[in-house]
Design an enzyme around this catalytic site. Structure first.
Site, PDB file in Angstrom:
ATOM      1  N   SER A  63       0.791  -1.239   0.000  1.00  0.00           N
ATOM      2  CA  SER A  63       0.000   0.000   0.000  1.00  0.00           C
ATOM      3  C   SER A  63       0.822   1.288   0.000  1.00  0.00           C
ATOM      4  O   SER A  63       0.236   2.365  -0.107  1.00  0.00           O
ATOM      5  CB  SER A  63      -0.951   0.014   1.192  1.00  0.00           C
ATOM      6  OG  SER A  63      -1.928  -0.972   1.016  1.00  0.00           O
ATOM      7  N   LYS A  66       0.060   3.403  -2.886  1.00  0.00           N
ATOM      8  CA  LYS A  66      -1.166   4.216  -3.000  1.00  0.00           C
ATOM      9  C   LYS A  66      -0.885   5.713  -2.878  1.00  0.00           C
ATOM     10  O   LYS A  66      -1.640   6.530  -3.406  1.00  0.00           O
ATOM     11  CB  LYS A  66      -2.185   3.733  -1.961  1.00  0.00           C
ATOM     12  CG  LYS A  66      -2.624   2.291  -2.260  1.00  0.00           C
ATOM     13  CD  LYS A  66      -3.389   1.635  -1.126  1.00  0.00           C
ATOM     14  CE  LYS A  66      -3.669   0.170  -1.477  1.00  0.00           C
ATOM     15  NZ  LYS A  66      -4.285  -0.572  -0.359  1.00  0.00           N
ATOM     16  N   TYR A 188      -4.678  -3.714  -9.518  1.00  0.00           N
ATOM     17  CA  TYR A 188      -4.438  -3.492  -8.081  1.00  0.00           C
ATOM     18  C   TYR A 188      -3.410  -4.475  -7.525  1.00  0.00           C
ATOM     19  O   TYR A 188      -2.435  -4.079  -6.873  1.00  0.00           O
ATOM     20  CB  TYR A 188      -5.764  -3.606  -7.309  1.00  0.00           C
ATOM     21  CG  TYR A 188      -5.608  -3.486  -5.815  1.00  0.00           C
ATOM     22  CD1 TYR A 188      -5.541  -2.239  -5.207  1.00  0.00           C
ATOM     23  CD2 TYR A 188      -5.513  -4.613  -5.001  1.00  0.00           C
ATOM     24  CE1 TYR A 188      -5.382  -2.119  -3.829  1.00  0.00           C
ATOM     25  CE2 TYR A 188      -5.358  -4.503  -3.635  1.00  0.00           C
ATOM     26  CZ  TYR A 188      -5.296  -3.261  -3.056  1.00  0.00           C
ATOM     27  OH  TYR A 188      -5.130  -3.138  -1.703  1.00  0.00           O
ATOM     28  N   TYR A 239      -3.917   4.112   8.260  1.00  0.00           N
ATOM     29  CA  TYR A 239      -5.215   3.501   8.557  1.00  0.00           C
ATOM     30  C   TYR A 239      -5.730   3.867   9.939  1.00  0.00           C
ATOM     31  O   TYR A 239      -5.637   5.015  10.352  1.00  0.00           O
ATOM     32  CB  TYR A 239      -5.149   1.965   8.361  1.00  0.00           C
ATOM     33  CG  TYR A 239      -4.551   1.625   7.030  1.00  0.00           C
ATOM     34  CD1 TYR A 239      -5.220   1.969   5.857  1.00  0.00           C
ATOM     35  CD2 TYR A 239      -3.309   1.026   6.913  1.00  0.00           C
ATOM     36  CE1 TYR A 239      -4.669   1.706   4.616  1.00  0.00           C
ATOM     37  CE2 TYR A 239      -2.752   0.752   5.676  1.00  0.00           C
ATOM     38  CZ  TYR A 239      -3.437   1.096   4.548  1.00  0.00           C
ATOM     39  OH  TYR A 239      -2.890   0.847   3.334  1.00  0.00           O
ATOM     40  N   VAL A 257       1.600  -3.468   3.880  1.00  0.00           N
ATOM     41  CA  VAL A 257       1.735  -4.720   4.641  1.00  0.00           C
ATOM     42  C   VAL A 257       2.994  -5.517   4.278  1.00  0.00           C
ATOM     43  O   VAL A 257       3.250  -6.551   4.879  1.00  0.00           O
ATOM     44  CB  VAL A 257       0.478  -5.628   4.542  1.00  0.00           C
ATOM     45  CG1 VAL A 257      -0.709  -5.007   5.259  1.00  0.00           C
ATOM     46  CG2 VAL A 257       0.159  -6.002   3.116  1.00  0.00           C
TER      47      VAL A 257
HETATM   48  N1  GLN Z   1      -2.366  -5.695  -1.180  1.00  0.00           N
HETATM   49  C1  GLN Z   1      -2.759  -5.489   0.179  1.00  0.00           C
HETATM   50  C2  GLN Z   1      -4.251  -5.732   0.358  1.00  0.00           C
HETATM   51  O1  GLN Z   1      -5.008  -5.435  -0.514  1.00  0.00           O
HETATM   52  C3  GLN Z   1      -2.401  -4.094   0.560  1.00  0.00           C
HETATM   53  C4  GLN Z   1      -2.805  -3.730   1.968  1.00  0.00           C
HETATM   54  C5  GLN Z   1      -1.792  -2.874   2.666  1.00  0.00           C
HETATM   55  O2  GLN Z   1      -0.633  -2.822   2.311  1.00  0.00           O
HETATM   56  N2  GLN Z   1      -2.219  -2.230   3.736  1.00  0.00           N
HETATM   57  O3  GLN Z   1      -4.670  -6.245   1.347  1.00  0.00           O
END
Ligand code: GLN
Length: 303
Positions: A63, A66, A188, A239, A257
């Protein structure tokens, strides 16, 4: 200030914190990464690069990507983007389904998974190739033409991506997706599977510390748009732990993550820490601790 010595200290202090977290295993390919790894890099707006530990090792950016897709989409869409996605902290886990139904398919912010799917949908509509556009941007800004995705991680997430599929289908049912669900999900998972090092990410993020100016001096974002992205990183980038991250680190940040965290020091530079063991919110335990120690020792935060 001896920044190299500071990063070396942070790398030396990381091990007990990495031992407190747990590597993400809901994407099975990520579970294979050694939780004891730790790297940290600092790229400065005047072109210096410092690093310590595993700062040159590529990892799954997940993420963290993003923050970059938001920059590219906002550069193209401007304020009309906010008809499709909100910009308030969610207070919920990044893959929560329940809030999206209450809010009629408009994700709370662009960094929870539902919001990131909207970014990909918009970048697909703008360019025809969301992943390719993002990858070319990351290669150019990091100066590393080898930046690419790990197909094994992408396949592993695709095979276990039922929640993200549910989010995308729900948004489609509300009329909030322009492209086919399968296409959005495919871009994605491949975007999340991009692998970069702390050095690559710190350099790639410099436009956020530089009021929207890219590495070649061209402008991606207006000064005000760069400010807005940093603000959303501060309030939503980690988050449902964004309040705690602001309290401890005091910088705009974006986590993934894979254990990476990018943090922006406006007008100074960009820090990237990586350590794969995560807390319950999906943020790197040793990564947040290192950023906390960095801003505490330097006094360099936005507050
Ligand atoms: N690819 C992971 C997911 O969709 C990304 C989530 C993250 O990095 N917080 O769960």
């Amino acid at each position: 200030m001896d920044l190299q010595a500071l990063l070396d200290d942070l790398a030396a202090e990381a091990a007990p914190f990495a031992a407190q977290g747990k590597v993400a295993d809901y994407i099975p390919a990520l579970a294979a990464v050694d939780p004891a790894r730790f790297g940290i890099a600092l790229a400065t707006v005047d072109g210096q690069l410092f690093g310590s530990g595993d700062w040159r090792a590529p990892f799954s950016i997940q993420s963290v990507s993003k923050a970059f897709s938001l920059a590219l989409v906002l550069a193209g869409d401007g304020e009309t983007l906010w008809k499709r996605v909100g910009r308030e902290p969610s207070g919920n886990p990044f893959n929560s389904l329940v809030q999206l139904e209450y809010e009629k398919g408009i994700p709370r912010n662009p960094f929870i998974n539902a919001g990131a799917l909207i970014l990909i949908d918009r970048l697909l509509s703008q360019t025809g190739d969301s992943l390719g556009t993002l990858r070319a941007f990351l290669r150019a800004e990091s100066g590393n033409p080898a930046v690419d995705l790990d197909p094994e991680v992408a396949a592993s997430e695709a095979a276990h991506g039922h929640r993200n599929a549910a989010l995308a289908h729900f948004m489609a049912s509300c009329g909030n997706l322009e492209n086919p669900v399968e296409r959005v999900l495919d871009h994605y998972v491949r975007q999340c599977a991009l692998t970069m090092s702390c050095a690559d990410l710190a350099k790639a993020g410099l436009f956020l510390a530089n009021h929207g100016l890219r590495a070649d001096g061209s402008r991606l974002l207006t000064r005000s748009e760069a400010k807005r992205i940093n603000a959303i990183m501060l309030t939503c980038g980690t988050y449902d732990a964004a309040g705690d991250f602001a309290y401890r680190v005091g910088l705009p940040g974006k986590s993934g993550v894979g254990g990476g965290i990018l943090a922006v020091l406006p007008e100074r530079g960009v820090l990237c820490a990586w350590s794969p063991a995560l807390d319950l919110h999906g943020n790197s335990v040793a990564g947040v601790e290192a950023l906390d120690r960095f801003t505490t020792r330097t006094g360099w935060s936005v507050f």
